[in-house]
Design an enzyme around this catalytic site. Structure first.
Site, PDB file in Angstrom:
ATOM      1  CG  ASN A  62      -0.428  -0.149   2.518  1.00 38.99           C
ATOM      2  OD1 ASN A  62       0.584  -0.815   2.701  1.00 38.99           O
ATOM      3  ND2 ASN A  62      -1.052   0.472   3.501  1.00 38.99           N
ATOM      4  CG  ASN A  65      -0.837  11.568  -1.474  1.00 39.54           C
ATOM      5  OD1 ASN A  65      -1.329  12.648  -1.157  1.00 39.54           O
ATOM      6  ND2 ASN A  65       0.114  11.464  -2.365  1.00 39.54           N
ATOM      7  CE1 TYR A  68      -3.893  11.666   5.927  1.00 39.38           C
ATOM      8  CE2 TYR A  68      -5.903  11.176   7.124  1.00 39.38           C
ATOM      9  CZ  TYR A  68      -4.594  11.611   7.114  1.00 39.38           C
ATOM     10  OH  TYR A  68      -3.981  11.996   8.278  1.00 39.38           O
ATOM     11  CB  CYS A  73      -5.440  -1.282  -1.325  1.00 42.52           C
ATOM     12  SG  CYS A  73      -6.716  -0.508  -0.341  1.00 42.52           S
ATOM     13  CD  GLU A  75      -5.460  -5.948  -0.920  1.00 43.83           C
ATOM     14  OE1 GLU A  75      -4.960  -4.799  -0.846  1.00 43.83           O
ATOM     15  OE2 GLU A  75      -6.088  -6.474   0.004  1.00 43.83           O
ATOM     16  CB  CYS A 112     -10.954  -2.331   1.244  1.00 42.00           C
ATOM     17  SG  CYS A 112     -10.396  -1.761  -0.371  1.00 42.00           S
ATOM     18  CB  CYS A 115      -9.050  -4.482  -2.913  1.00 43.16           C
ATOM     19  SG  CYS A 115      -7.842  -3.162  -2.722  1.00 43.16           S
TER      20      CYS A 115
HETATM   21  N1  THU Z   1      -5.198  -1.509   2.841  1.00 45.53           N
HETATM   22  C1  THU Z   1      -4.666  -2.315   1.889  1.00 45.53           C
HETATM   23  O1  THU Z   1      -3.635  -1.998   1.268  1.00 45.53           O
HETATM   24  N2  THU Z   1      -5.281  -3.484   1.637  1.00 45.53           N
HETATM   25  C2  THU Z   1      -6.344  -3.976   2.330  1.00 45.53           C
HETATM   26  O2  THU Z   1      -6.804  -5.077   2.045  1.00 45.53           O
HETATM   27  C3  THU Z   1      -6.937  -3.185   3.429  1.00 45.53           C
HETATM   28  C4  THU Z   1      -6.410  -1.803   3.569  1.00 45.53           C
HETATM   29  C5  THU Z   1      -4.490  -0.265   3.175  1.00 45.53           C
HETATM   30  C6  THU Z   1      -5.154   1.019   2.773  1.00 45.53           C
HETATM   31  C7  THU Z   1      -4.524   1.998   3.751  1.00 45.53           C
HETATM   32  O3  THU Z   1      -3.254   2.400   3.227  1.00 45.53           O
HETATM   33  C8  THU Z   1      -4.269   1.158   4.986  1.00 45.53           C
HETATM   34  O4  THU Z   1      -4.308  -0.188   4.559  1.00 45.53           O
HETATM   35  C9  THU Z   1      -5.278   1.379   6.103  1.00 45.53           C
HETATM   36  O5  THU Z   1      -6.571   1.237   5.630  1.00 45.53           O
END
Ligand code: THU
Length: 161
Positions: A62, A65, A68, A73, A75, A112, A115
């Site tokens: 991930n 920035n 926000y 993410c 994925e 999430c 994703c």
């Molecule tokens: N995030 C991911 O990269 N993947 C997920 O499956 C859940 C959330 C990241 C987004 C953000 O940078 C941080 O985790 C907190 O939500």
């Protein structure tokens, strides 16, 4: 009126030692690549590693920035990398893991909604089930046979036609 029921099946493993070797190695790479996350705001470091159809491994982490919503993410970073490096090639298996500041990272991560949508479209466009392995740095591991299981009633774009 009729009542409809939607079910899906997944594997729940006590830990990564129950995985076949290739999957265990992929999960280890996902766990390790959390170190490349840029997450100064959430301190939630996510890593993803995918084994492509040709055996190559593609990774993502991930990237946040100060504005926000600009953050992306792990994925979706991975999916962009995969589609760019190996255009049109299916992902055989994707492993996702995380680490957080508190050191509480022994329960499987749950991707999430955004994703899930992106994973489903990648699966559909490459016409091959995308297996998904979800875990933390330690502990239980969830294995899903297809990204579609994560998103019932998905918007697939068919309605656009
Ligand atoms: N995030 C991911 O990269 N993947 C997920 O499956 C859940 C959330 C990241 C987004 C953000 O940078 C941080 O985790 C907190 O939500």
């Amino acid at each position: 009126m009729s009542l409809q029921k939607h079910q899906f099946t997944y594997e729940l493993l006590d830990d990564c030692r129950e995985l076949p070797e290739a999957d265990r190695e992929l999960l280890e790479q996902a766990r390790k690549v959390t170190e490349q996350a840029y997450a100064p705001y959430s301190h939630f470091h996510v890593g993803a590693a995918a084994r492509m159809q040709n055996g190559e491994v593609v990774k993502g982490s991930n990237q946040e920035n100060a504005s926000y919503p600009v953050g992306i993410c792990a994925e979706r970073v991975l999916l962009g990398n995969a589609a760019t490096l190996f255009p049109g090639m299916p992902i055989e298996t994707l492993a996702v893991s995380y680490s957080n500041q508190q050191g509480n990272h022994n329960i499987p991560i749950s991707p999430c909604g955004m994703c899930r949508q992106a994973l489903l479209e990648f699966e559909n466009r490459t016409r091959q089930p995308l297996r998904i392995i979800l875990s933390g740095q330690t502990g239980e591991v969830i294995v899903l046979d297809t990204a579609a299981a994560l998103l019932p009633f998905a918007f697939t774009g068919k309605e656009l036609e």
